[in-house]
Design an enzyme around this catalytic site. Sequence first.
Site, PDB file in Angstrom:
ATOM      1  N   GLY A 293      10.800  33.310 -33.653  1.00  0.00           N
ATOM      2  CA  GLY A 293       9.768  32.240 -33.105  1.00  0.00           C
ATOM      3  C   GLY A 293      10.629  31.570 -31.759  1.00  0.00           C
ATOM      4  N   ARG A 294      11.153  30.361 -32.136  1.00  0.00           N
ATOM      5  CA  ARG A 294      11.653  29.327 -31.152  1.00  0.00           C
ATOM      6  C   ARG A 294      12.698  29.793 -30.392  1.00  0.00           C
ATOM      7  NH1 ARG A 294      11.019  24.857 -35.736  1.00  0.00           N
ATOM      8  NH2 ARG A 294      11.038  26.608 -37.065  1.00  0.00           N
TER       9      ARG A 294
ATOM     10  N   ASP B 151      -6.121  33.560 -52.953  1.00  0.00           N
ATOM     11  CA  ASP B 151      -7.328  32.984 -53.734  1.00  0.00           C
ATOM     12  C   ASP B 151      -7.904  34.081 -54.693  1.00  0.00           C
ATOM     13  OD1 ASP B 151      -9.664  31.441 -54.123  1.00  0.00           O
ATOM     14  OD2 ASP B 151      -9.362  30.421 -52.201  1.00  0.00           O
TER      15      ASP B 151
ATOM     16  N   THR C 245      11.143  31.998 -46.503  1.00  0.00           N
ATOM     17  CA  THR C 245      12.615  32.180 -46.209  1.00  0.00           C
ATOM     18  C   THR C 245      12.995  30.644 -45.945  1.00  0.00           C
ATOM     19  OG1 THR C 245      11.609  32.138 -43.725  1.00  0.00           O
ATOM     20  CG2 THR C 245      12.648  34.271 -45.080  1.00  0.00           C
TER      21      THR C 245
ATOM     22  N   LYS D 105       2.571  37.045 -33.491  1.00  0.00           N
ATOM     23  CA  LYS D 105       2.317  36.494 -34.751  1.00  0.00           C
ATOM     24  C   LYS D 105       1.407  35.068 -34.397  1.00  0.00           C
ATOM     25  CE  LYS D 105       4.748  34.491 -37.677  1.00  0.00           C
ATOM     26  NZ  LYS D 105       4.199  33.097 -38.249  1.00  0.00           N
TER      27      LYS D 105
ATOM     28  N   ASP E 267      -0.987  35.903 -39.718  1.00  0.00           N
ATOM     29  CA  ASP E 267       0.035  35.680 -40.809  1.00  0.00           C
ATOM     30  C   ASP E 267      -0.740  34.210 -41.454  1.00  0.00           C
ATOM     31  OD1 ASP E 267       2.112  34.960 -42.593  1.00  0.00           O
ATOM     32  OD2 ASP E 267       3.094  33.729 -40.977  1.00  0.00           O
ATOM     33  N   LEU E 268      -1.632  34.702 -42.255  1.00  0.00           N
ATOM     34  CA  LEU E 268      -2.310  33.457 -43.108  1.00  0.00           C
ATOM     35  C   LEU E 268      -2.182  33.464 -44.650  1.00  0.00           C
ATOM     36  CD1 LEU E 268      -5.753  33.603 -41.442  1.00  0.00           C
ATOM     37  CD2 LEU E 268      -3.906  32.190 -40.577  1.00  0.00           C
ATOM     38  N   LYS E 269      -1.407  34.436 -45.083  1.00  0.00           N
ATOM     39  CA  LYS E 269      -0.794  34.568 -46.415  1.00  0.00           C
ATOM     40  C   LYS E 269      -1.929  34.079 -47.450  1.00  0.00           C
ATOM     41  CE  LYS E 269       3.628  32.599 -45.193  1.00  0.00           C
ATOM     42  NZ  LYS E 269       3.275  32.359 -43.589  1.00  0.00           N
TER      43      LYS E 269
END
Length: 232
Positions: A209-210, A65, A119, A33, A60-62
């Site tokens: 992720g982490r 507009d 989240t 991602k 993942d730029l959401k």
Amino acid sequence: MSGPRVIVALDFADAAAALAFASRVAPAQCRLKVGVELFTAAGPDVVANLVSRGFDVFLDLKYHDIPTTVARACAQAASLGVWMMNVHTLGGKKMLQAARESIDRLAHRPLLIGVTLLTSHGEGDVAELGFEHGAELQVERLAGLAQVSGMDGVVCSPQEAAALRRRFGKDFLLVTPGVRPPGSDTDDQQRIRTPAEAVTDGADYLVIGRPITRAPNPMAVLESINREIQVH
């Protein structure tokens, strides 16, 4: 649905760090991602590089507009060869439908999913934003809007996955951040589950992720997660 179910969030500040991590994992084990931090720092080239290495990339730029702007942005993103992208359901039905139509006209049609609530939002945040009925009901409403607008699925917390799966059926994709292997730090996530719990509750893809990117041996962590979710 085929291929890896784990999507590793490349939460890095520059392309060099992201690509160095990508060299330590394999497309057969995970998807990747690219979010707003990395894309802002490195631009489309980092996406093209990852795609050229054989990775399925979730951009993942959401997008949120006016409909025309979002439609054009989605078409540009699709041209990078991404596997999945997202738009924010709070942009409304016209925006969601414009995004859908722009993708459907292309030879390469990525998956297009809608973001419901982040989240990191707890019930206090949801109330502060003016939603009167709590996170779970708001997510369900936004997921319904996504479905009628032609989205392939939604991003949701794993805590909402079971209810959404019951309501929207098996063909509506559920992509869940807020997934942490047992013993991991929660970081800035509030509505979380373990990988096994998320899959049991109906999640199709897990964004992690982490716990993976900061691990001494990312492949070992991936292999452990993949084994855990294969039995569910």
